[in-house]
Motif scaffolding. Structure first.
Motif, short mmCIF file in Angstrom:
data_model
loop_
_atom_site.label_atom_id
_atom_site.label_comp_id
_atom_site.label_asym_id
_atom_site.label_seq_id
_atom_site.Cartn_x
_atom_site.Cartn_y
_atom_site.Cartn_z
N ASN A 91 0.80 -1.22 0.00
CA ASN A 91 0.00 0.00 0.00
C ASN A 91 0.84 1.27 0.00
OD1 ASN A 91 0.79 -0.35 2.64
ND2 ASN A 91 -1.26 -0.32 3.50
N TYR A 92 2.16 1.17 0.17
CA TYR A 92 3.04 2.32 -0.05
C TYR A 92 4.48 1.84 -0.16
CZ TYR A 92 4.17 2.10 4.95
OH TYR A 92 4.55 1.68 6.19
N ALA A 93 5.27 2.64 -0.86
CA ALA A 93 6.71 2.44 -0.97
C ALA A 93 7.30 3.83 -1.11
CB ALA A 93 7.05 1.57 -2.18
N ARG A 94 8.27 4.16 -0.24
CA ARG A 94 8.80 5.53 -0.29
C ARG A 94 10.23 5.60 0.22
NH1 ARG A 94 4.26 6.58 3.69
NH2 ARG A 94 5.07 5.84 5.66
N TRP A 95 10.94 6.56 -0.34
CA TRP A 95 12.27 6.91 0.12
C TRP A 95 12.14 8.13 1.01
CZ3 TRP A 95 16.88 5.20 0.92
CH2 TRP A 95 17.92 6.10 1.17
N THR A 96 12.72 8.06 2.20
CA THR A 96 12.69 9.19 3.13
C THR A 96 14.11 9.69 3.30
OG1 THR A 96 10.79 8.24 4.29
CG2 THR A 96 12.04 9.94 5.45
N GLY A 97 14.36 10.90 2.82
CA GLY A 97 15.70 11.49 2.94
C GLY A 97 16.04 11.75 4.39
N SER A 98 17.32 11.95 4.66
CA SER A 98 17.75 12.12 6.05
C SER A 98 17.15 13.38 6.66
CB SER A 98 19.27 12.16 6.14
OG SER A 98 19.77 13.22 5.36
N ALA A 99 16.66 13.24 7.85
CA ALA A 99 16.07 14.35 8.60
C ALA A 99 17.09 14.79 9.64
CB ALA A 99 14.76 13.90 9.24
N SER A 100 16.63 15.32 10.76
CA SER A 100 17.54 15.81 11.80
C SER A 100 18.40 14.69 12.38
CB SER A 100 16.75 16.49 12.91
OG SER A 100 15.84 15.58 13.49
N ASP A 101 17.90 13.44 12.29
CA ASP A 101 18.69 12.32 12.82
C ASP A 101 19.77 11.86 11.86
OD1 ASP A 101 17.22 10.97 10.89
OD2 ASP A 101 15.91 9.99 12.33
N GLY A 102 19.78 12.40 10.64
CA GLY A 102 20.83 12.09 9.68
C GLY A 102 20.70 10.75 8.99
N VAL A 103 19.57 10.07 9.14
CA VAL A 103 19.41 8.74 8.55
C VAL A 103 18.34 8.77 7.46
CG1 VAL A 103 18.83 6.33 8.99
CG2 VAL A 103 20.10 7.64 10.70
N ALA A 104 18.76 8.42 6.25
CA ALA A 104 17.81 8.27 5.14
C ALA A 104 17.45 6.79 5.05
CB ALA A 104 18.45 8.75 3.84
N PHE A 105 16.20 6.50 4.70
CA PHE A 105 15.81 5.10 4.69
C PHE A 105 14.71 4.84 3.66
CE2 PHE A 105 13.48 7.32 7.96
CZ PHE A 105 12.16 6.93 7.78
N TRP A 106 14.57 3.57 3.33
CA TRP A 106 13.57 3.05 2.41
C TRP A 106 12.54 2.30 3.24
CZ3 TRP A 106 11.41 3.03 -2.19
CH2 TRP A 106 10.81 1.88 -2.70
N GLU A 107 11.26 2.51 2.95
CA GLU A 107 10.24 1.74 3.66
C GLU A 107 9.10 1.38 2.72
OE1 GLU A 107 8.74 3.83 7.07
OE2 GLU A 107 8.26 5.60 5.92
N VAL A 108 8.58 0.19 2.96
CA VAL A 108 7.48 -0.34 2.16
C VAL A 108 6.46 -0.97 3.11
CG1 VAL A 108 6.81 -1.89 0.28
CG2 VAL A 108 9.13 -0.93 0.33
#
Length: 195
Positions: A91-108
């Motif tokens: 129901n979703y797939a997205r790339w989340t760029g690094s925020a204040s925590d400095g970690v970018a991640f992929w989630e599905v």
């Protein structure tokens, strides 16, 4: 002055309305009823135009492989796009760029054939703060081996189950409400995609 005269003076006068005056007095009541009826008719019309709310209304099946290939440049690696058996949907797939925590991640987000939810999170840049936040203070409760890879099993107070592992330089987190057999299916598919 006699009592009769006093009573006549104290008696209130009853107003007498002409036919035109009575018609004008009733006009506001009739207008109110007409306005209410029109409003209810419009509301009913809008409600009938909306689709019924069933699980199928909200079912989406995202092409995870396509979204993963679009996110590859931003990620710097090919995000996991698990190939799953029939009945599974995303129901979703997205790339989340690094925020204040400095970690970018992929989630599905996946729905199992039984309509239970499991989310996959993948990063190559985990840190303890980000990792702890993603686990929502879940507590370790054991280990689970999927295709020869050991995953840490955690339980949260929200009822979600978490499985985490480090594989090929990636931190992988599976979490959701499905039973562990479904976690095994998804975990195996994710590992196969990474392999």
């Amino acid at each position: 002055m006699s009592n009769t005269q006093e009573n006549q003076q104290e008696a209130p006068a009853t107003p007498v309305l002409t036919a035109k005056q009575a018609k004008r007095a009733n006009a506001s009541s009739i207008g109110m009823f007409i306005a209410t009826a029109v409003t209810l008719a419009l509301v009913l019309f809008v409600v009938l135009l909306n689709p019924t709310h069933t699980a199928e209304t909200y079912t989406r099946d995202i092409d995870v492989a396509t979204v993963a290939s679009q996110a590859e440049d931003a990620a710097g690696y090919e995000p996991a796009a698990a190939v799953l058996p029939d009945g599974w949907t995303s129901n979703y797939a997205r790339w989340t760029g690094s925020a204040s925590d400095g970690v970018a991640f992929w989630e599905v987000g996946y729905l199992t054939p039984d309509r239970e939810f499991i989310q996959v999170t993948q990063t190559n840049n985990s840190n303890p703060t980000w990792f702890s936040q993603r686990l929502e203070d879940a507590q370790p409760s054991g280990q689970r081996v999927i295709d020869g890879v050991t995953w840490e099993l955690l339980d949260s107070t929200s009822g979600d189950v978490f499985l985490t592992t480090e594989q090929d330089g990636f931190t992988l987190i599976l979490n959701g409400t499905a039973d562990l057999a479904q976690f095994d299916v998804l975990g195996s598919a994710v590992l196969e995609d990474l392999g």
